[in-house]
Write an enzyme that holds these catalytic residues in place. Structure first.
Site, PDB file in Angstrom:
ATOM      1  N   GLY A 247       0.846  -1.190   0.000  1.00 27.83           N
ATOM      2  CA  GLY A 247       0.000   0.000   0.000  1.00 27.83           C
ATOM      3  C   GLY A 247       0.880   1.238   0.000  1.00 27.83           C
ATOM      4  O   GLY A 247       2.040   1.196  -0.422  1.00 27.83           O
ATOM      5  N   SER A 248       0.331   2.341   0.488  1.00 26.42           N
ATOM      6  CA  SER A 248       1.060   3.610   0.403  1.00 26.42           C
ATOM      7  C   SER A 248       2.189   3.656   1.435  1.00 26.42           C
ATOM      8  O   SER A 248       2.148   2.968   2.472  1.00 26.42           O
ATOM      9  CB  SER A 248       0.089   4.765   0.646  1.00 26.42           C
ATOM     10  OG  SER A 248      -0.418   4.679   1.953  1.00 26.42           O
ATOM     11  N   GLY A 252       2.292   2.415   5.312  1.00 26.02           N
ATOM     12  CA  GLY A 252       3.339   1.438   5.608  1.00 26.02           C
ATOM     13  C   GLY A 252       4.221   1.889   6.760  1.00 26.02           C
ATOM     14  O   GLY A 252       4.567   1.098   7.648  1.00 26.02           O
ATOM     15  N   GLU A 269       5.717  -3.340   0.844  1.00 23.24           N
ATOM     16  CA  GLU A 269       5.785  -2.979  -0.580  1.00 23.24           C
ATOM     17  C   GLU A 269       5.000  -1.696  -0.723  1.00 23.24           C
ATOM     18  O   GLU A 269       3.770  -1.691  -0.588  1.00 23.24           O
ATOM     19  CB  GLU A 269       5.145  -4.077  -1.447  1.00 23.24           C
ATOM     20  CG  GLU A 269       6.010  -5.294  -1.627  1.00 23.24           C
ATOM     21  CD  GLU A 269       7.213  -5.064  -2.527  1.00 23.24           C
ATOM     22  OE1 GLU A 269       7.433  -3.927  -2.990  1.00 23.24           O
ATOM     23  OE2 GLU A 269       7.935  -6.041  -2.754  1.00 23.24           O
ATOM     24  N   CYS A 303       1.952   1.069  -8.765  1.00 25.44           N
ATOM     25  CA  CYS A 303       3.130   1.589  -8.049  1.00 25.44           C
ATOM     26  C   CYS A 303       4.320   1.787  -8.973  1.00 25.44           C
ATOM     27  O   CYS A 303       5.183   2.616  -8.691  1.00 25.44           O
ATOM     28  CB  CYS A 303       3.492   0.622  -6.924  1.00 25.44           C
ATOM     29  SG  CYS A 303       3.707  -1.074  -7.512  1.00 25.44           S
TER      30      CYS A 303
HETATM   31  P1  NAD Z   1      -3.359   2.550   1.335  1.00 25.86           P
HETATM   32  O1  NAD Z   1      -2.088   2.645   2.105  1.00 25.86           O
HETATM   33  O2  NAD Z   1      -4.353   3.622   1.469  1.00 25.86           O
HETATM   34  O3  NAD Z   1      -4.119   1.200   1.704  1.00 25.86           O
HETATM   35  C1  NAD Z   1      -3.485  -0.059   1.612  1.00 25.86           C
HETATM   36  C2  NAD Z   1      -4.116  -0.989   2.614  1.00 25.86           C
HETATM   37  O4  NAD Z   1      -3.833  -0.508   3.917  1.00 25.86           O
HETATM   38  C3  NAD Z   1      -5.649  -1.092   2.504  1.00 25.86           C
HETATM   39  O5  NAD Z   1      -6.042  -2.420   2.740  1.00 25.86           O
HETATM   40  C4  NAD Z   1      -6.104  -0.195   3.627  1.00 25.86           C
HETATM   41  O6  NAD Z   1      -7.382  -0.542   4.130  1.00 25.86           O
HETATM   42  C5  NAD Z   1      -5.031  -0.481   4.652  1.00 25.86           C
HETATM   43  N1  NAD Z   1      -4.942   0.532   5.705  1.00 25.86           N
HETATM   44  C6  NAD Z   1      -5.071   1.872   5.578  1.00 25.86           C
HETATM   45  N2  NAD Z   1      -4.950   2.444   6.807  1.00 25.86           N
HETATM   46  C7  NAD Z   1      -4.738   1.440   7.685  1.00 25.86           C
HETATM   47  C8  NAD Z   1      -4.530   1.379   9.108  1.00 25.86           C
HETATM   48  N3  NAD Z   1      -4.559   2.475   9.856  1.00 25.86           N
HETATM   49  N4  NAD Z   1      -4.349   0.177   9.681  1.00 25.86           N
HETATM   50  C9  NAD Z   1      -4.330  -0.963   8.936  1.00 25.86           C
HETATM   51  N5  NAD Z   1      -4.528  -0.969   7.594  1.00 25.86           N
HETATM   52  C10 NAD Z   1      -4.721   0.215   6.984  1.00 25.86           C
HETATM   53  O7  NAD Z   1      -2.934   2.330  -0.187  1.00 25.86           O
HETATM   54  P2  NAD Z   1      -3.900   2.142  -1.448  1.00 25.86           P
HETATM   55  O8  NAD Z   1      -4.472   3.454  -1.819  1.00 25.86           O
HETATM   56  O9  NAD Z   1      -4.821   0.988  -1.227  1.00 25.86           O
HETATM   57  O10 NAD Z   1      -2.843   1.672  -2.550  1.00 25.86           O
HETATM   58  C11 NAD Z   1      -2.135   2.568  -3.350  1.00 25.86           C
HETATM   59  C12 NAD Z   1      -0.709   2.716  -2.826  1.00 25.86           C
HETATM   60  O11 NAD Z   1      -0.093   1.443  -2.756  1.00 25.86           O
HETATM   61  C13 NAD Z   1       0.154   3.536  -3.765  1.00 25.86           C
HETATM   62  O12 NAD Z   1       1.008   4.350  -3.004  1.00 25.86           O
HETATM   63  C14 NAD Z   1       0.949   2.473  -4.518  1.00 25.86           C
HETATM   64  O13 NAD Z   1       2.165   2.918  -5.048  1.00 25.86           O
HETATM   65  C15 NAD Z   1       1.148   1.457  -3.439  1.00 25.86           C
HETATM   66  N6  NAD Z   1       1.380   0.131  -4.028  1.00 25.86           N
HETATM   67  C16 NAD Z   1       2.623  -0.436  -3.910  1.00 25.86           C
HETATM   68  C17 NAD Z   1       2.874  -1.668  -4.504  1.00 25.86           C
HETATM   69  C18 NAD Z   1       4.217  -2.336  -4.416  1.00 25.86           C
HETATM   70  O14 NAD Z   1       4.293  -3.527  -4.689  1.00 25.86           O
HETATM   71  N7  NAD Z   1       5.274  -1.633  -4.070  1.00 25.86           N
HETATM   72  C19 NAD Z   1       1.852  -2.308  -5.194  1.00 25.86           C
HETATM   73  C20 NAD Z   1       0.612  -1.696  -5.274  1.00 25.86           C
HETATM   74  C21 NAD Z   1       0.379  -0.479  -4.676  1.00 25.86           C
END
Ligand code: NAD
Length: 500
Positions: A247-248, A252, A269, A303
């Site tokens: 995720g973001s 992370g 990631e 990403c």
């Molecule tokens: P996000 O961080 O908003 O959410 C990712 C996950 O985290 C979701 O399941 C969300 O519900 C969870 N989450 C959010 N807040 C949380 C908390 N307080 N406690 C526990 N879980 C929580 O990211 P997104 O918008 O879903 O995804 C897009 C981001 O992910 C972009 O920055 C993208 O670059 C990145 N990404 C990275 C990769 C990689 O492999 N490096 C792959 C795909 C996406």
């Protein structure tokens, strides 16, 4: 359909009917503990796609308990039986491919080219992971003590919590669970609230049908804005031993701190701001083709999408002219139509964020060569030049179809500008001199460098992953290190002599 969608063309048929889902706990499809659900909307039409259980702490606890109960027998299951489940899962996913493409279109706005890529990628991941149970489970270590036989043995860690994003929903939903499961762990998967079906419940459905024993994979869904109680339980429970997060970078970093407080490991990631360098000797046609794909595939919501293109000044004018014309020819449209190449952004907040970033750059003096304004949630490919260095989009990830192009005179200057971001996921260098590409690539801060290839790509077996704010996890067979413990076992073959 919402009012803002009126400018869009008519819908393609067929679409899947909206449906009420349940979540998977201990092998049973169940409602949320308190019976609540939430609506999951189609980003293109704005219509209801699915009703999803809105879970809380009690559901997370039930899932953790189920995973804990299932762990010993799953970890002890024979390699052939475990392998068969992964192979079955791959075959079921292949069989359901056409339906899954539509589900991804309707839940996440994913057009067919990326949806089909994700299915083929996930099938490959599952078939490769089916071999994990047969990989060596450790090694023999030489001992300095005569008669002592020492073994370093790989063991599953226990219950792993997987947290998946919405963007590459199917591929990343599977990536979040496959390596932990194949290493003998049990899993609680918490998918994104923006893709609870395609990044979570589908993994549960397909593994369940493939014969995965009850409790080995549990999927808990929650409503937007309600992650707190579920996350609290998942992070505070001593029975959850590790986390697999995609995720973001902001989320992370926060979760790494949480896991660290309990001395638990977390695979990260995260986001990316991926540069492409076009050197003076690059093939211009190839560079333009590569840039169009890498910048705009999945409407810039991957990403690894290219965010900044640095072009040697001798090619710059020709490059921006051809690149902008190619970008202009791509129009975001109904993702359920097989002819559509890119679909809408995931939600209104994403559209507003991309729009804000473009507007801020233009207000600061940037020139927009094409794109730049949404139709509903559709945002057409946008190319910016002369972006001021203080515009956030100059070094921050804006998750949409927007790319910056800049000229450079000196290759070292281009490398420094490529590195002027906190991220370090993927990079690309276009050049006729491959060794030059490899040497410059080694100076770019990125976990993955592609010479004459796009920043956007990936196969299940590669050591996928980033550096700096892009995280530290590595997938492919390297994931085994993340989701197993290395235990030392020694055997003394004769009575030992001690100094006391
Ligand atoms: P996000 O961080 O908003 O959410 C990712 C996950 O985290 C979701 O399941 C969300 O519900 C969870 N989450 C959010 N807040 C949380 C908390 N307080 N406690 C526990 N879980 C929580 O990211 P997104 O918008 O879903 O995804 C897009 C981001 O992910 C972009 O920055 C993208 O670059 C990145 N990404 C990275 C990769 C990689 O492999 N490096 C792959 C795909 C996406």
């Amino acid at each position: 359909m919402t009012a803002t969608m009126n400018a869009l063309p008519p819908l393609a048929e067929p679409r899947v009917e909206s449906r009420a889902y349940r979540q998977l706990i201990a092998g049973e499809w169940v409602a949320a503990d308190d019976g609540r659900s939430f609506d999951d909307f189609d980003p293109y039409t704005g219509e209801l796609f699915a009703r999803i259980p809105a879970s809380g702490a009690a559901d997370a606890q039930r899932a953790i308990d189920a995973a804990e109960r299932a762990f010993a027998s799953w970890a002890a299951m024979g390699a052939r039986a475990r392998q068969a489940i992964f192979l079955n899962t791959a075959s079921i996913l292949e069989r359901r491919a056409d339906e899954v493409v539509l589900l991804m279109a309707q839940e996440t706005g994913c057009a067919a080219p990326f949806a089909r890529f994700q299915i083929q990628w996930a099938v490959g991941l599952l078939r490769q992971a089916a071999g994990y149970p047969y990989l060596p489970g450790g090694e023999i270590v030489a001992s300095d003590t005569p008669g002592v036989f020492a073994m370093a043995v790989r063991k599953p860690v226990g219950v792993v919590c997987g947290i998946s994003p919405w963007n590459g929903s199917l591929a990343l939903g599977f990536r979040t669970v496959v390596a932990p499961l194949a290493c003998g762990n049990t899993v609680v998967l918490k998918p994104s609230e923006d893709a609870p079906v395609c990044a979570g419940l589908l993994m549960g459905e397909i593994f369940h049908e493939a014969g995965l024993p009850p409790g080995v994979l549990n999927v808990v869904t929650h409503a937007p804005g309600e992650v707190g109680p579920v996350a609290d339980r998942l992070f505070e429970s001593p029975n959850v031993r590790a986390y697999n997060f995609t995720g973001s970078s902001a989320t992370g970093a926060m979760l790494a701190e949480r896991a660290g407080r309990h001395l638990k490991r977390i695979a990260l990631e995260l986001g990316g701001y991926n540069p492409m360098l076009v050197l003076a000797d690059a093939d211009l046609d190839d560079a333009v083709d590569t840039a169009v794909f890498a910048a705009f595939f999945h409407q810039g919501q991957i990403c690894m999408n290219t965010r900044k293109i640095l072009v040697h000044r001798s090619l710059y004018d020709a490059f921006i002219q051809r690149f902008a014309a190619r970008a202009e020819a791509i129009r975001a449209a109904d993702p359920a139509d097989p002819a559509t190449r890119i679909g809408p952004l995931i939600n209104d907040a994403a559209v507003a964020k991309v729009q804000r970033a473009v507007d801020a750059a233009v207000a600061g003096g940037a020139r927009r060569l094409t794109g730049g304004a949404p139709r509903g949630r559709c945002f057409d490919p946008t190319v910016l030049v002369e972006v001021p260095a203080d515009a956030p989009i100059h070094c921050e990830e804006v998750f949409g179809p927007v790319v910056l192009v800049e000229p450079f005179d000196d290759e070292q200057e281009a490398v420094s500008r490529a590195n002027a971001t906190a991220y370090g996921l993927s990079a690309s260098i276009m050049t006729a001199d491959v060794w030059r590409g490899i040497s410059l690539g080694g100076q770019v801060h990125a976990g993955m460098v592609n010479v004459n290839g796009p920043t956007m790509g990936g196969e299940p077996q590669i050591p996928f992953g980033g550096v700096k704010d892009s995280g530290w996890a590595r997938f492919g067979r390297w994931a085994i290190d993340m989701f197993t413990d290395l235990n030392l076992v020694t055997v003394s073959q004769a009575r030992r002599q001690y100094p006391l």
